[in-house]
Design an enzyme around this catalytic site. Structure first.
Site, PDB file in Angstrom:
ATOM      1  N   VAL A  69      74.600  54.444  61.348  1.00  9.64           N
ATOM      2  CA  VAL A  69      73.283  55.085  61.212  1.00  9.64           C
ATOM      3  C   VAL A  69      72.191  54.394  62.033  1.00  9.64           C
ATOM      4  CG1 VAL A  69      73.791  56.059  58.928  1.00  9.64           C
ATOM      5  CG2 VAL A  69      72.549  53.885  59.092  1.00  9.64           C
ATOM      6  N   ASN A  95      71.281  56.899  51.903  1.00 12.23           N
ATOM      7  CA  ASN A  95      71.691  55.837  50.984  1.00 12.23           C
ATOM      8  C   ASN A  95      72.179  54.572  51.695  1.00 12.23           C
ATOM      9  OD1 ASN A  95      73.095  54.735  48.380  1.00 12.23           O
ATOM     10  ND2 ASN A  95      74.752  54.972  49.873  1.00 12.23           N
ATOM     11  N   SER A 147      64.056  51.018  46.354  1.00 16.15           N
ATOM     12  CA  SER A 147      64.412  49.892  45.470  1.00 16.15           C
ATOM     13  C   SER A 147      63.172  49.422  44.716  1.00 16.15           C
ATOM     14  CB  SER A 147      64.943  48.746  46.330  1.00 16.15           C
ATOM     15  OG  SER A 147      65.083  47.576  45.556  1.00 16.15           O
ATOM     16  N   TYR A 160      64.034  43.000  53.574  1.00 16.91           N
ATOM     17  CA  TYR A 160      64.621  44.074  52.753  1.00 16.91           C
ATOM     18  C   TYR A 160      63.520  44.780  51.954  1.00 16.91           C
ATOM     19  CZ  TYR A 160      67.388  46.414  49.127  1.00 16.91           C
ATOM     20  OH  TYR A 160      67.927  47.356  48.285  1.00 16.91           O
ATOM     21  N   ALA A 161      62.670  43.981  51.280  1.00 16.21           N
ATOM     22  CA  ALA A 161      61.597  44.574  50.476  1.00 16.21           C
ATOM     23  C   ALA A 161      60.699  45.450  51.355  1.00 16.21           C
ATOM     24  CB  ALA A 161      60.788  43.477  49.798  1.00 16.21           C
ATOM     25  N   ALA A 162      60.376  44.942  52.557  1.00 13.94           N
ATOM     26  CA  ALA A 162      59.521  45.714  53.466  1.00 13.94           C
ATOM     27  C   ALA A 162      60.213  47.015  53.886  1.00 13.94           C
ATOM     28  CB  ALA A 162      59.170  44.878  54.695  1.00 13.94           C
ATOM     29  N   SER A 163      61.528  46.933  54.110  1.00 14.96           N
ATOM     30  CA  SER A 163      62.259  48.144  54.527  1.00 14.96           C
ATOM     31  C   SER A 163      62.242  49.190  53.411  1.00 14.96           C
ATOM     32  CB  SER A 163      63.702  47.798  54.920  1.00 14.96           C
ATOM     33  OG  SER A 163      64.521  47.532  53.785  1.00 14.96           O
ATOM     34  N   LYS A 164      62.364  48.741  52.160  1.00 12.79           N
ATOM     35  CA  LYS A 164      62.395  49.693  51.049  1.00 12.79           C
ATOM     36  C   LYS A 164      60.984  50.217  50.741  1.00 12.79           C
ATOM     37  CE  LYS A 164      66.777  49.806  50.527  1.00 12.79           C
ATOM     38  NZ  LYS A 164      67.529  51.060  50.750  1.00 12.79           N
TER      39      LYS A 164
HETATM   40  N1  LIG Z   1      73.092  47.561  44.406  1.00 13.60           N
HETATM   41  C1  LIG Z   1      71.826  47.397  44.057  1.00 13.60           C
HETATM   42  O1  LIG Z   1      71.517  46.601  43.140  1.00 13.60           O
HETATM   43  C2  LIG Z   1      70.732  48.175  44.746  1.00 13.60           C
HETATM   44  C3  LIG Z   1      69.433  48.067  44.218  1.00 13.60           C
HETATM   45  C4  LIG Z   1      68.404  48.783  44.831  1.00 13.60           C
HETATM   46  C5  LIG Z   1      68.669  49.571  45.928  1.00 13.60           C
HETATM   47  N2  LIG Z   1      69.943  49.646  46.428  1.00 13.60           N
HETATM   48  C6  LIG Z   1      70.147  50.469  47.613  1.00 13.60           C
HETATM   49  O2  LIG Z   1      71.148  51.440  47.351  1.00 13.60           O
HETATM   50  C7  LIG Z   1      71.845  51.777  48.563  1.00 13.60           C
HETATM   51  C8  LIG Z   1      73.339  51.623  48.348  1.00 13.60           C
HETATM   52  O3  LIG Z   1      73.593  50.299  47.923  1.00 13.60           O
HETATM   53  P1  LIG Z   1      75.002  49.827  47.322  1.00 13.60           P
HETATM   54  O4  LIG Z   1      74.687  48.813  46.307  1.00 13.60           O
HETATM   55  O5  LIG Z   1      75.838  51.004  46.999  1.00 13.60           O
HETATM   56  O6  LIG Z   1      75.573  49.063  48.615  1.00 13.60           O
HETATM   57  P2  LIG Z   1      77.074  48.759  49.109  1.00 13.60           P
HETATM   58  O7  LIG Z   1      78.024  48.875  47.971  1.00 13.60           O
HETATM   59  O8  LIG Z   1      76.968  47.469  49.843  1.00 13.60           O
HETATM   60  O9  LIG Z   1      77.348  49.946  50.141  1.00 13.60           O
HETATM   61  C9  LIG Z   1      76.575  50.043  51.302  1.00 13.60           C
HETATM   62  C10 LIG Z   1      76.938  51.326  52.029  1.00 13.60           C
HETATM   63  O10 LIG Z   1      76.147  51.413  53.211  1.00 13.60           O
HETATM   64  C11 LIG Z   1      76.982  51.706  54.322  1.00 13.60           C
HETATM   65  N3  LIG Z   1      76.414  51.154  55.561  1.00 13.60           N
HETATM   66  C12 LIG Z   1      75.934  49.916  55.770  1.00 13.60           C
HETATM   67  N4  LIG Z   1      75.516  49.779  57.049  1.00 13.60           N
HETATM   68  C13 LIG Z   1      75.729  50.980  57.650  1.00 13.60           C
HETATM   69  C14 LIG Z   1      75.487  51.483  58.963  1.00 13.60           C
HETATM   70  N5  LIG Z   1      74.957  50.728  59.935  1.00 13.60           N
HETATM   71  N6  LIG Z   1      75.844  52.764  59.223  1.00 13.60           N
HETATM   72  C15 LIG Z   1      76.385  53.535  58.263  1.00 13.60           C
HETATM   73  N7  LIG Z   1      76.638  53.119  57.013  1.00 13.60           N
HETATM   74  C16 LIG Z   1      76.313  51.856  56.705  1.00 13.60           C
HETATM   75  C17 LIG Z   1      78.312  51.079  53.963  1.00 13.60           C
HETATM   76  O11 LIG Z   1      79.354  51.720  54.698  1.00 13.60           O
HETATM   77  P3  LIG Z   1      80.745  50.981  55.102  1.00 13.60           P
HETATM   78  O12 LIG Z   1      81.192  50.173  53.922  1.00 13.60           O
HETATM   79  O13 LIG Z   1      81.646  52.131  55.416  1.00 13.60           O
HETATM   80  O14 LIG Z   1      80.438  50.127  56.285  1.00 13.60           O
HETATM   81  C18 LIG Z   1      78.403  51.349  52.460  1.00 13.60           C
HETATM   82  O15 LIG Z   1      78.931  52.630  52.222  1.00 13.60           O
HETATM   83  C19 LIG Z   1      71.284  50.825  49.633  1.00 13.60           C
HETATM   84  O16 LIG Z   1      70.290  51.498  50.386  1.00 13.60           O
HETATM   85  C20 LIG Z   1      70.672  49.709  48.810  1.00 13.60           C
HETATM   86  O17 LIG Z   1      69.656  49.033  49.494  1.00 13.60           O
HETATM   87  C21 LIG Z   1      70.979  48.971  45.855  1.00 13.60           C
END
Ligand SMILES: NC(=O)c1ccc[n+]([C@@H]2O[C@H](COP(=O)([O-])OP(=O)(O)OC[C@H]3O[C@@H](n4cnc5c(N)ncnc54)[C@H](OP(=O)(O)O)[C@@H]3O)[C@@H](O)[C@H]2O)c1
Length: 254
Positions: A69, A95, A147, A160-164
């Site tokens: 992405v 996402n 987030s 990260y915080a700034a991006s969100k």
């Molecule tokens: N977990 C938390 O506590 C939390 C809290 C607040 C917000 N969030 C947000 O929720 C979202 C999902 O988080 P998660 O916890 O599910 O994370 P995760 O389990 O680490 O999964 C991250 C996903 O992003 C994909 N990804 C990363 N870099 C990419 C790129 N350059 N191009 C395309 N796909 C990419 C990965 O794909 P591959 O594995 O196929 O590379 C994976 O499917 C994120 O935006 C995160 O910031 C998470």
């Protein structure tokens, strides 16, 4: 109650965690799903197999698609693929994301740029490509995953915080810019049990996180997917520009 038969949705980062849970829930609601992934091809295939088992009768097939992405050309190709396969799109879930430790005093420019590329540039480029398709839908919508960090900041993770935070202001900007054809909302999770947080939520880290959550539980990926599905559904047809917190109340006391 939520019936998304005929609905076509693209979930970025659909291979794991919150994205995979969104893919499963959309499929359960009858939608057709495009599972985008980068490095986790095998896990994207597992998600695809699972949602194919969930869906018995679909007009169009679920798909998985490889795309970085952060790469404009790959994103153009991704949305050309969506149009070729499905002829249009009803929902985009921005996402895919990364959470990278990067204290300001030791700021690593490569990490800063990587965070902004995946968490901000990616969603902008995907939204840009999605808009013409979503405008053709009768209820097109974009859901950005932000987030709690984007609202109250996060020490040692300020990029990260700034991006969100950027995705919150983008959500609000796009919601009025793209109305009335496209609704734009965000879901803002707190701690969620996924690969992203596995290390941080092990041992003492888990107890510390729980102590700052009024509802005293860590979210599952399915908790977040439920909010995403709601915002995509007709139940939310009068909701746009909203930031839906799904964090057990943590953002109120942290
Ligand atoms: N977990 C938390 O506590 C939390 C809290 C607040 C917000 N969030 C947000 O929720 C979202 C999902 O988080 P998660 O916890 O599910 O994370 P995760 O389990 O680490 O999964 C991250 C996903 O992003 C994909 N990804 C990363 N870099 C990419 C790129 N350059 N191009 C395309 N796909 C990419 C990965 O794909 P591959 O594995 O196929 O590379 C994976 O499917 C994120 O935006 C995160 O910031 C998470």
């Amino acid at each position: 109650m939520i019936d998304l038969a005929g609905y076509r949705v693209l979930v970025t980062g659909g291979s794991r965690g919150i994205g995979a849970a969104c893919c499963r829930l959309f499929a359960k609601a009858g939608a057709t799903v495009m599972v985008q992934y980068l490095a986790s091809g095998a896990r994207a295939k597992q998600v695809l197999d699972e949602i194919e088992r969930i869906s018995s009768q679909l007009h169009r097939p679920h798909r998985k698609v490889h795309c970085d992405v952060t790469d404009h050309d790959q994103i153009e190709e991704l949305f050309a693929f969506v149009r070729r396969e499905w002829g249009g799109l009803d929902g985009l879930v921005n996402n895919a994301g990364v959470w990278i430790h990067d204290p300001l005093v030791d700021l690593d420019k490569t990490k800063l740029e990587a965070t902004l590329a995946v968490n901000v540039v990616g969603p902008f480029l995907c939204a840009r490509q999605a808009v013409p398709l979503l405008r053709e839908s009768h209820d097109g919508s974009i859901i950005n995953i932000s987030s709690t960090a984007g609202q109250r900041g996060e020490a040692f993770y300020s990029p990260y915080a700034a991006s969100k935070g950027a995705m919150i202001s983008a959500t609000k900007s796009w919601s009025t810019e793209l109305a009335p054809q496209i609704r734009v909302n965000a879901v803002a999770p707190g701690w969620v049990d996924t690969d992203m947080t596995a290390e941080a939520l092990s041992g003492e880290g888990r107890a510390k996180a729980l102590a700052a959550i009024p509802l005293q539980r860590i979210a599952t990926a399915e908790d977040i997917a439920g909010a995403v599905l709601f915002l995509a559904s007709p139940l939310a047809r009068h909701i746009t520009g909203e930031i839906l917190n799904v964090n057990g109340g943590s953002v109120l006391i942290g």
